[in-house]
Motif scaffolding. Structure first.
Motif, PDB file in Angstrom:
ATOM      1  N   LYS A  10     -17.848  -4.359  -1.549  1.00 28.63           N
ATOM      2  CA  LYS A  10     -16.635  -5.227  -1.662  1.00 28.63           C
ATOM      3  C   LYS A  10     -16.902  -5.753  -2.593  1.00 28.63           C
ATOM      4  CE  LYS A  10     -15.623  -4.835   3.170  1.00 28.63           C
ATOM      5  NZ  LYS A  10     -13.958  -4.977   3.188  1.00 28.63           N
ATOM      6  N   ASP A  47     -10.558  -4.762  -2.061  1.00 27.31           N
ATOM      7  CA  ASP A  47      -9.503  -4.153  -0.680  1.00 27.31           C
ATOM      8  C   ASP A  47     -10.404  -2.740  -0.064  1.00 27.31           C
ATOM      9  OD1 ASP A  47      -7.633  -5.475  -1.004  1.00 27.31           O
ATOM     10  OD2 ASP A  47      -7.876  -4.969  -3.158  1.00 27.31           O
ATOM     11  N   LYS A  76       0.752  -1.349   0.032  1.00 23.01           N
ATOM     12  CA  LYS A  76       0.267   0.330  -0.117  1.00 23.01           C
ATOM     13  C   LYS A  76       0.613   1.297  -0.397  1.00 23.01           C
ATOM     14  CE  LYS A  76      -3.356   2.062   3.144  1.00 23.01           C
ATOM     15  NZ  LYS A  76      -4.453   2.226   4.310  1.00 23.01           N
ATOM     16  N   GLU A 126     -11.493   0.052   2.535  1.00 22.86           N
ATOM     17  CA  GLU A 126     -11.658   0.050   3.606  1.00 22.86           C
ATOM     18  C   GLU A 126     -12.956   0.851   4.139  1.00 22.86           C
ATOM     19  OE1 GLU A 126      -7.884   2.208   4.839  1.00 22.86           O
ATOM     20  OE2 GLU A 126      -6.770   0.029   3.568  1.00 22.86           O
TER      21      GLU A 126
END
Length: 338
Positions: free
Chosen positions: A72, A77, A30, A79
């Motif tokens: 999702k 990924d 990331k 958040e």
């Protein structure tokens, strides 16, 4: 037709954040985060239409997708944090913190109409198959009952029941969007998220589709979250308006207040871009904002609008201004506005 906004809550969104990690490098770790939605709080009441406006890339569509819980599936990924609490069937269910099994019985109560009527319908399925799919997933209707329901829904959205045997490519854009509306209505939802449902249509068809949606809302007592970038469309259909900029809510209030008396500098600029139907009226000064919308990967510190704001003070870079009530139900996130 506008409704009384003092209704019991249907949806309560608290401190919603939607961040998309950006991966890079040899080991694909990331390297950055796109803060698509950055701590927003709002409610939608029963039978209420809430409009959500802002420029492209401000996070409106992401909010809509979070509310129907499909983010999702689109971006594994992602958040998500905060609370998306629905008051459905006498229960409170949190779409962020509950398991898919717990959410499943409530899925039929929250539906979505997508922006592009050309991409949102499966080209290999007939209209009857498209509209009856939610009925197969969420109800115990027999094949005969499903067929009757499909014909009834097509009639409600202004199409002929015999058109159910056709495929999407045989319809115009406006007709396809009517099919999308019929599909969303199939399970008698409490809330429909409308993601720019008319922006891909001709102006003459836009009015037809919006009037249809208002008629259906009156008939079925649903709520809408109506996402758009055209303020005049939203003012026409909404009870309340939420103005978003770069993942934050900058103004929120009754539709007539936000449209006729905007307080935030960004809302004023958005409104000044709405064309007036009467060319002889030149009382609205066009506000041209300097610069471009900042990259969500590199949001300005403090108020996200400060880099383009004509009223910005040095202190605006310190913290994100809170959404404060300035008049009855009219909230503005700007310390300069009194």
């Amino acid at each position: 037709m506008k409704h009384n906004t003092h209704t019991s809550p249907l949806l309560d969104v608290q401190h919603l954040k939607v961040h998309f990690p950006v991966f890079g490098g040899v080991l694909s770790h990331k390297v950055a985060t796109v803060k698509a939605v950055d701590d927003i709080t709002f409610t939608i009441g029963k039978r209420e239409i809430v409009g959500m406006v802002g420029e492209s890339g401000c996070g409106k569509t992401t909010v809509g997708r979070a509310l129907v819980n499909i983010l999702k599936h689109v971006a594994p990924d992602v958040e998500l944090s905060g609370d998306i609490i629905y008051h459905l069937k006498g229960e409170k269910v949190n779409f962020i913190k509950s398991s898919p099994k717990k959410i499943r019985p409530f899925r039929s109560d929250v539906q979505m109409i997508f922006q592009d009527p050309y991409a949102s319908l499966n080209p290999r399925m007939t209209v009857a198959q498209i509209i009856s799919e939610p009925l197969q997933l969420h109800t115990n209707m027999s094949k005969t009952e499903q067929k009757e329901r499909v014909g009834w829904l097509l009639d409600k959205v202004g199409l002929q029941p015999e058109q159910s045997r056709r495929y999407p490519h045989e319809f115009s854009g406006g007709q396809r969007q009517r099919v999308g509306i019929a599909r969303a209505l199939a399970t008698n939802p409490e809330l429909i998220i409308c993601d720019e449902p008319v922006s891909a249509l001709d102006v003459s068809i836009q009015a037809q589709v919006i009037n249809l949606m208002q008629d259906l809302q009156d008939e079925f007592n649903m709520s809408y979250l109506f996402i758009a970038h055209d303020l005049s469309v939203v003012e026409h259909i909404s009870d309340r308006i939420i103005v978003m900029y770069l993942g934050n809510i900058v103004e929120m209030g009754k539709a007539r207040d936000v449209y006729h008396h905007p307080r935030h500098p960004y809302s004023k600029a958005l409104l000044s871009a709405v064309p007036l139907p009467d060319p002889s009226r030149k009382n609205r000064k066009r506000i041209v904002l300097k610069g471009d919308v900042p990259n969500p990967l590199n949001k300005p510190s403090g108020c996200p609008f400060r880099t383009r704001c004509p009223l910005a003070l040095p202190s605006c870079s310190q913290e994100v201004p809170p959404l404060e009530e300035h008049a009855d139900g009219h909230f503005v996130a700007c310390p300069v506005v009194k």
